[in-house]
Design a protein around this motif. Structure first.
Motif, PDB file in Angstrom:
ATOM      1  N   HIS A 136      40.103  39.148  37.912  1.00 43.76           N
ATOM      2  CA  HIS A 136      40.281  39.945  39.127  1.00 43.76           C
ATOM      3  C   HIS A 136      41.189  39.262  40.144  1.00 43.76           C
ATOM      4  CE1 HIS A 136      37.984  43.398  38.173  1.00 43.76           C
ATOM      5  NE2 HIS A 136      36.802  42.800  38.158  1.00 43.76           N
ATOM      6  N   SER A 137      41.003  37.973  40.352  1.00 40.84           N
ATOM      7  CA  SER A 137      41.844  37.286  41.351  1.00 40.84           C
ATOM      8  C   SER A 137      43.307  37.251  40.898  1.00 40.84           C
ATOM      9  CB  SER A 137      41.324  35.877  41.649  1.00 40.84           C
ATOM     10  OG  SER A 137      41.366  35.072  40.495  1.00 40.84           O
ATOM     11  N   PHE A 138      43.543  37.113  39.598  1.00 42.24           N
ATOM     12  CA  PHE A 138      44.928  37.147  39.089  1.00 42.24           C
ATOM     13  C   PHE A 138      45.537  38.525  39.337  1.00 42.24           C
ATOM     14  CE2 PHE A 138      48.059  38.232  35.889  1.00 42.24           C
ATOM     15  CZ  PHE A 138      48.947  37.161  35.995  1.00 42.24           C
ATOM     16  N   VAL A 139      44.776  39.573  39.049  1.00 44.03           N
ATOM     17  CA  VAL A 139      45.281  40.941  39.223  1.00 44.03           C
ATOM     18  C   VAL A 139      45.640  41.171  40.690  1.00 44.03           C
ATOM     19  CG1 VAL A 139      44.674  43.394  39.104  1.00 44.03           C
ATOM     20  CG2 VAL A 139      44.035  41.858  37.228  1.00 44.03           C
ATOM     21  N   THR A 140      44.763  40.769  41.602  1.00 41.40           N
ATOM     22  CA  THR A 140      45.025  40.945  43.028  1.00 41.40           C
ATOM     23  C   THR A 140      46.279  40.195  43.453  1.00 41.40           C
ATOM     24  OG1 THR A 140      42.653  41.169  43.429  1.00 41.40           O
ATOM     25  CG2 THR A 140      44.053  40.643  45.343  1.00 41.40           C
ATOM     26  N   THR A 141      46.385  38.947  43.043  1.00 38.44           N
ATOM     27  CA  THR A 141      47.558  38.134  43.385  1.00 38.44           C
ATOM     28  C   THR A 141      48.825  38.744  42.808  1.00 38.44           C
ATOM     29  OG1 THR A 141      46.180  36.149  43.389  1.00 38.44           O
ATOM     30  CG2 THR A 141      48.565  35.826  43.239  1.00 38.44           C
ATOM     31  N   TYR A 142      48.763  39.205  41.560  1.00 43.03           N
ATOM     32  CA  TYR A 142      49.943  39.795  40.944  1.00 43.03           C
ATOM     33  C   TYR A 142      50.369  41.057  41.686  1.00 43.03           C
ATOM     34  CZ  TYR A 142      53.229  42.055  37.961  1.00 43.03           C
ATOM     35  OH  TYR A 142      54.369  42.673  37.521  1.00 43.03           O
ATOM     36  N   MET A 143      49.412  41.902  42.034  1.00 43.15           N
ATOM     37  CA  MET A 143      49.745  43.157  42.711  1.00 43.15           C
ATOM     38  C   MET A 143      50.417  42.887  44.062  1.00 43.15           C
ATOM     39  SD  MET A 143      49.091  45.287  40.456  1.00 43.15           S
ATOM     40  CE  MET A 143      49.168  46.903  41.158  1.00 43.15           C
TER      41      MET A 143
END
Length: 166
Positions: A136-143
């Motif tokens: 989840h934290s990777f997805v948020t950072t990527y977005m």
């Protein structure tokens, strides 16, 4: 190409009954077999491991090529739609990050083979939507990053694997 398309068929194994009794192969047969196995090797080396497994056991390049043709080139619209839906809904679950990305890429490669390439952005979204909760934290950072600059799938793949290692 004649070996693969059948216009250069395999010569007979023995040039005469006498040589057959002596187990002496026809030289044209030996050369043809060498060429055929070389072409088969080229075909196999150009495929992803999941696709190679589908042609395992096929003994000639022509048989492999025909199988691949049936599998990819002659795909119906409904099969293309099925692959697209599978790509959009594919979930990581308990798979490793690498295995998950390999499966997503394999689906993308199937679409590419039938002339329906998936854009990097769409492929990245498919991966992001399918990642399990530990990312989840990777997805948020990527977005947040994606609003600033686009990224190739290759770069995204490397970033995701680096995150997974941490």
């Amino acid at each position: 190409m004649g070996i693969v398309d059948g216009s250069n068929p395999c010569p007979s194994q023995y040039s005469s009954d006498e040589l057959c009794d002596q187990s002496v192969f026809n030289s044209a047969y030996v050369v043809w077999q060498y060429k055929d196995q070389t072409v088969l090797g080229w075909i196999v080396s150009s495929l992803s491991p999941s696709i190679v497994s589908t042609i395992y056991g096929l003994e000639t390049s022509r048989l492999a090529w025909q199988d691949l043709n049936l599998r990819f080139v002659a795909l119906s619209t409904s099969r293309i739609s099925l692959i697209k839906r599978k790509l959009q809904s594919f979930q990581q679950g308990s798979m490793s990050c690498q295995s998950f990305q390999d499966e997503v890429k394999s689906l993308s490669d199937e679409l590419l083979a039938v002339g329906k390439p998936v854009e990097d952005f769409d492929l990245i979204l498919s991966v992001l939507n399918g990642l399990n909760s530990s990312f989840h934290s990777f997805v948020t950072t990527y977005m947040l990053f994606a609003k600033e600059k686009s990224m190739s799938f290759s770069d995204f793949h490397a970033e995701l694997l680096n995150y997974d290692l941490m």
